[in-house]
Motif scaffolding. Sequence first.
Motif, PDB file in Angstrom:
ATOM      1  N   LEU A  18      24.866  65.794  56.728  1.00 58.65           N
ATOM      2  CA  LEU A  18      25.689  64.969  57.604  1.00 58.65           C
ATOM      3  C   LEU A  18      24.854  64.626  58.824  1.00 58.65           C
ATOM      4  CD1 LEU A  18      28.689  64.109  57.335  1.00 58.65           C
ATOM      5  CD2 LEU A  18      29.257  65.991  58.877  1.00 58.65           C
ATOM      6  N   GLY A  19      24.852  63.353  59.220  1.00 55.82           N
ATOM      7  CA  GLY A  19      24.115  62.925  60.401  1.00 55.82           C
ATOM      8  C   GLY A  19      25.023  62.196  61.368  1.00 55.82           C
ATOM      9  N   LEU A  20      24.906  62.493  62.654  1.00 49.93           N
ATOM     10  CA  LEU A  20      25.750  61.871  63.674  1.00 49.93           C
ATOM     11  C   LEU A  20      24.879  61.366  64.825  1.00 49.93           C
ATOM     12  CD1 LEU A  20      27.210  64.774  62.641  1.00 49.93           C
ATOM     13  CD2 LEU A  20      29.107  63.755  63.901  1.00 49.93           C
ATOM     14  N   VAL A  21      25.156  60.146  65.263  1.00 48.75           N
ATOM     15  CA  VAL A  21      24.487  59.583  66.434  1.00 48.75           C
ATOM     16  C   VAL A  21      25.570  58.997  67.329  1.00 48.75           C
ATOM     17  CG1 VAL A  21      22.850  57.898  67.324  1.00 48.75           C
ATOM     18  CG2 VAL A  21      22.385  59.056  65.162  1.00 48.75           C
ATOM     19  N   SER A  22      25.539  59.325  68.609  1.00 47.66           N
ATOM     20  CA  SER A  22      26.581  58.915  69.551  1.00 47.66           C
ATOM     21  C   SER A  22      26.025  57.994  70.631  1.00 47.66           C
ATOM     22  CB  SER A  22      27.205  60.159  70.196  1.00 47.66           C
ATOM     23  OG  SER A  22      28.232  59.804  71.097  1.00 47.66           O
ATOM     24  N   THR A  23      26.835  56.989  71.001  1.00 46.21           N
ATOM     25  CA  THR A  23      26.468  56.049  72.068  1.00 46.21           C
ATOM     26  C   THR A  23      27.686  55.828  72.975  1.00 46.21           C
ATOM     27  OG1 THR A  23      27.174  54.047  70.890  1.00 46.21           O
ATOM     28  CG2 THR A  23      24.930  54.828  70.479  1.00 46.21           C
ATOM     29  N   ILE A  24      27.463  55.104  74.068  1.00 47.26           N
ATOM     30  CA  ILE A  24      28.578  54.702  74.938  1.00 47.26           C
ATOM     31  C   ILE A  24      28.697  53.188  74.879  1.00 47.26           C
ATOM     32  CG2 ILE A  24      29.630  54.900  77.228  1.00 47.26           C
ATOM     33  CD1 ILE A  24      27.841  57.158  77.870  1.00 47.26           C
ATOM     34  N   SER A  25      29.077  52.668  73.732  1.00 48.06           N
ATOM     35  CA  SER A  25      29.249  51.231  73.531  1.00 48.06           C
ATOM     36  C   SER A  25      29.534  50.996  72.064  1.00 48.06           C
ATOM     37  CB  SER A  25      27.990  50.455  73.948  1.00 48.06           C
ATOM     38  OG  SER A  25      28.047  49.120  73.467  1.00 48.06           O
ATOM     39  N   PHE A  26      30.501  50.140  71.772  1.00 49.60           N
ATOM     40  CA  PHE A  26      30.794  49.851  70.375  1.00 49.60           C
ATOM     41  C   PHE A  26      29.728  48.960  69.736  1.00 49.60           C
ATOM     42  CE2 PHE A  26      33.117  47.804  66.840  1.00 49.60           C
ATOM     43  CZ  PHE A  26      33.436  48.953  66.127  1.00 49.60           C
ATOM     44  N   PRO A  27      29.284  47.861  70.384  1.00 51.84           N
ATOM     45  CA  PRO A  27      28.186  47.091  69.784  1.00 51.84           C
ATOM     46  C   PRO A  27      26.946  47.944  69.543  1.00 51.84           C
ATOM     47  CG  PRO A  27      29.224  45.812  71.511  1.00 51.84           C
ATOM     48  CD  PRO A  27      29.805  47.195  71.593  1.00 51.84           C
ATOM     49  N   ALA A  28      26.651  48.870  70.463  1.00 49.24           N
ATOM     50  CA  ALA A  28      25.471  49.721  70.297  1.00 49.24           C
ATOM     51  C   ALA A  28      25.622  50.627  69.079  1.00 49.24           C
ATOM     52  CB  ALA A  28      25.247  50.557  71.549  1.00 49.24           C
ATOM     53  N   ILE A  29      26.813  51.164  68.832  1.00 45.53           N
ATOM     54  CA  ILE A  29      26.968  52.067  67.695  1.00 45.53           C
ATOM     55  C   ILE A  29      26.937  51.290  66.381  1.00 45.53           C
ATOM     56  CG2 ILE A  29      29.488  52.125  67.382  1.00 45.53           C
ATOM     57  CD1 ILE A  29      27.032  55.093  67.337  1.00 45.53           C
ATOM     58  N   VAL A  30      27.429  50.057  66.376  1.00 49.80           N
ATOM     59  CA  VAL A  30      27.366  49.250  65.158  1.00 49.80           C
ATOM     60  C   VAL A  30      25.912  48.869  64.859  1.00 49.80           C
ATOM     61  CG1 VAL A  30      28.067  47.083  64.069  1.00 49.80           C
ATOM     62  CG2 VAL A  30      29.715  48.380  65.435  1.00 49.80           C
ATOM     63  N   GLY A  31      25.167  48.475  65.894  1.00 50.66           N
ATOM     64  CA  GLY A  31      23.756  48.167  65.702  1.00 50.66           C
ATOM     65  C   GLY A  31      22.963  49.391  65.266  1.00 50.66           C
ATOM     66  N   THR A  32      23.310  50.545  65.822  1.00 52.69           N
ATOM     67  CA  THR A  32      22.664  51.799  65.435  1.00 52.69           C
ATOM     68  C   THR A  32      22.967  52.137  63.979  1.00 52.69           C
ATOM     69  OG1 THR A  32      22.729  52.666  67.702  1.00 52.69           O
ATOM     70  CG2 THR A  32      22.564  54.271  65.919  1.00 52.69           C
ATOM     71  N   ALA A  33      24.231  51.986  63.587  1.00 57.18           N
ATOM     72  CA  ALA A  33      24.625  52.272  62.207  1.00 57.18           C
ATOM     73  C   ALA A  33      23.925  51.324  61.233  1.00 57.18           C
ATOM     74  CB  ALA A  33      26.142  52.148  62.066  1.00 57.18           C
ATOM     75  N   ASP A  34      23.799  50.065  61.623  1.00 57.37           N
ATOM     76  CA  ASP A  34      23.108  49.093  60.770  1.00 57.37           C
ATOM     77  C   ASP A  34      21.659  49.515  60.534  1.00 57.37           C
ATOM     78  OD1 ASP A  34      22.871  46.314  59.520  1.00 57.37           O
ATOM     79  OD2 ASP A  34      21.377  46.181  61.107  1.00 57.37           O
ATOM     80  N   MET A  35      20.982  49.948  61.575  1.00 48.80           N
ATOM     81  CA  MET A  35      19.595  50.379  61.447  1.00 48.80           C
ATOM     82  C   MET A  35      19.485  51.644  60.610  1.00 48.80           C
ATOM     83  SD  MET A  35      16.598  49.413  62.101  1.00 48.80           S
ATOM     84  CE  MET A  35      16.991  48.118  63.306  1.00 48.80           C
ATOM     85  N   MET A  36      20.435  52.561  60.752  1.00 45.48           N
ATOM     86  CA  MET A  36      20.431  53.794  59.971  1.00 45.48           C
ATOM     87  C   MET A  36      20.582  53.491  58.485  1.00 45.48           C
ATOM     88  SD  MET A  36      22.839  56.070  62.508  1.00 45.48           S
ATOM     89  CE  MET A  36      22.752  57.659  61.697  1.00 45.48           C
ATOM     90  N   GLY A  53      34.561  55.330  76.132  1.00 45.19           N
ATOM     91  CA  GLY A  53      33.451  54.534  75.615  1.00 45.19           C
ATOM     92  C   GLY A  53      32.563  55.246  74.616  1.00 45.19           C
ATOM     93  N   HIS A  54      32.826  56.512  74.338  1.00 51.33           N
ATOM     94  CA  HIS A  54      31.960  57.282  73.438  1.00 51.33           C
ATOM     95  C   HIS A  54      32.302  56.982  71.975  1.00 51.33           C
ATOM     96  CE1 HIS A  54      29.935  60.131  76.271  1.00 51.33           C
ATOM     97  NE2 HIS A  54      30.911  59.682  77.051  1.00 51.33           N
ATOM     98  N   CYS A  55      31.292  56.578  71.217  1.00 51.60           N
ATOM     99  CA  CYS A  55      31.439  56.275  69.790  1.00 51.60           C
ATOM    100  C   CYS A  55      30.349  57.009  69.015  1.00 51.60           C
ATOM    101  CB  CYS A  55      31.289  54.779  69.521  1.00 51.60           C
ATOM    102  SG  CYS A  55      32.384  53.736  70.488  1.00 51.60           S
ATOM    103  N   THR A  56      30.707  57.516  67.838  1.00 50.67           N
ATOM    104  CA  THR A  56      29.750  58.229  67.002  1.00 50.67           C
ATOM    105  C   THR A  56      29.732  57.634  65.606  1.00 50.67           C
ATOM    106  OG1 THR A  56      30.088  60.299  68.214  1.00 50.67           O
ATOM    107  CG2 THR A  56      29.108  60.468  66.019  1.00 50.67           C
ATOM    108  N   ALA A  57      28.542  57.309  65.108  1.00 54.10           N
ATOM    109  CA  ALA A  57      28.375  56.871  63.726  1.00 54.10           C
ATOM    110  C   ALA A  57      28.071  58.104  62.872  1.00 54.10           C
ATOM    111  CB  ALA A  57      27.242  55.862  63.610  1.00 54.10           C
ATOM    112  N   ILE A  58      28.762  58.207  61.733  1.00 53.87           N
ATOM    113  CA  ILE A  58      28.595  59.358  60.844  1.00 53.87           C
ATOM    114  C   ILE A  58      28.035  58.872  59.517  1.00 53.87           C
ATOM    115  CG2 ILE A  58      29.737  61.322  59.733  1.00 53.87           C
ATOM    116  CD1 ILE A  58      32.000  60.984  61.808  1.00 53.87           C
TER     117      ILE A  58
END
Length: 252
Positions: A18-36, A53-58
């Motif tokens: 399981l991998g988790l990355v957290s950001t403080i922005s929804f566009p940032a977490i979507v862009g991060t998830a896309d790259m992952m 504002g805290h969002c985590t991609a799992i």
Amino acid sequence: MEVYPKSPDRNYHQDSSLGLVSTISFPAIVGTADMMLKSAGVHLVGYEKIGSGHCTAIVRGGIADVRLAVESGERTAKQFNQFVSSLIIPRPDANLSIVLPIASRLYEIAGEEHSLLSNKAIGLVETKGFPAMVGAADAMLKAADIQLAAYEKIGASLCTAIIRGSVANVAVAVETGMYEAERIGELNAVMVIPRPLDELEQTLPLARCWIEELQPIQLPVNFNDKYVQGEGLTLPDLTTIPVKVKGESYET
């Protein structure tokens, strides 16, 4: 007798992480998830939004793939200056997978086939304040041939308008939305994701008008029910219609 949720298939997940990355922005977490997703063979389980504002991609996948995806996600989030934290859990306990809001998505992933890339693009414009987001969305719709798919609220006054369309149209629309958001209030973040993976698109919110099907008109089933009829034509008085008698002329 209490019935507990069925644990994920052990054979399918025994070597996964399981991998988790957290950001403080929804566009940032979507862009991060896309790259992952594009950097390693992982599945995007979804997002967890905990407010302020805290969002985590799992993501879920093999240990090596998850490690590579999280490293890529960290770099991407730091480029946006929105990185908060990250975590890798090799072979998570089945109880953890059940309690976290990811179990149902894991079952879907196990039986789904995903196409590689969409021919469209996704655009996200995040503002501080709802009026700025609405104004930006309106400006984007008028500036290019795009569709407003939905909007997302993650707390701390952060709102994100999510649009879809061709890469060129989304790019033009997002640029227009940026200027309009800054004119009205405060722009927080923007993102353009060309040719997103199908799996990424499926995790994004979709407006109700996009998913509701038109319902057929239901006439009253019970004949005692009143049926309101609109204004109709006035029928003629049948007694005034001429009646033809055989062998004779018309009579009234």
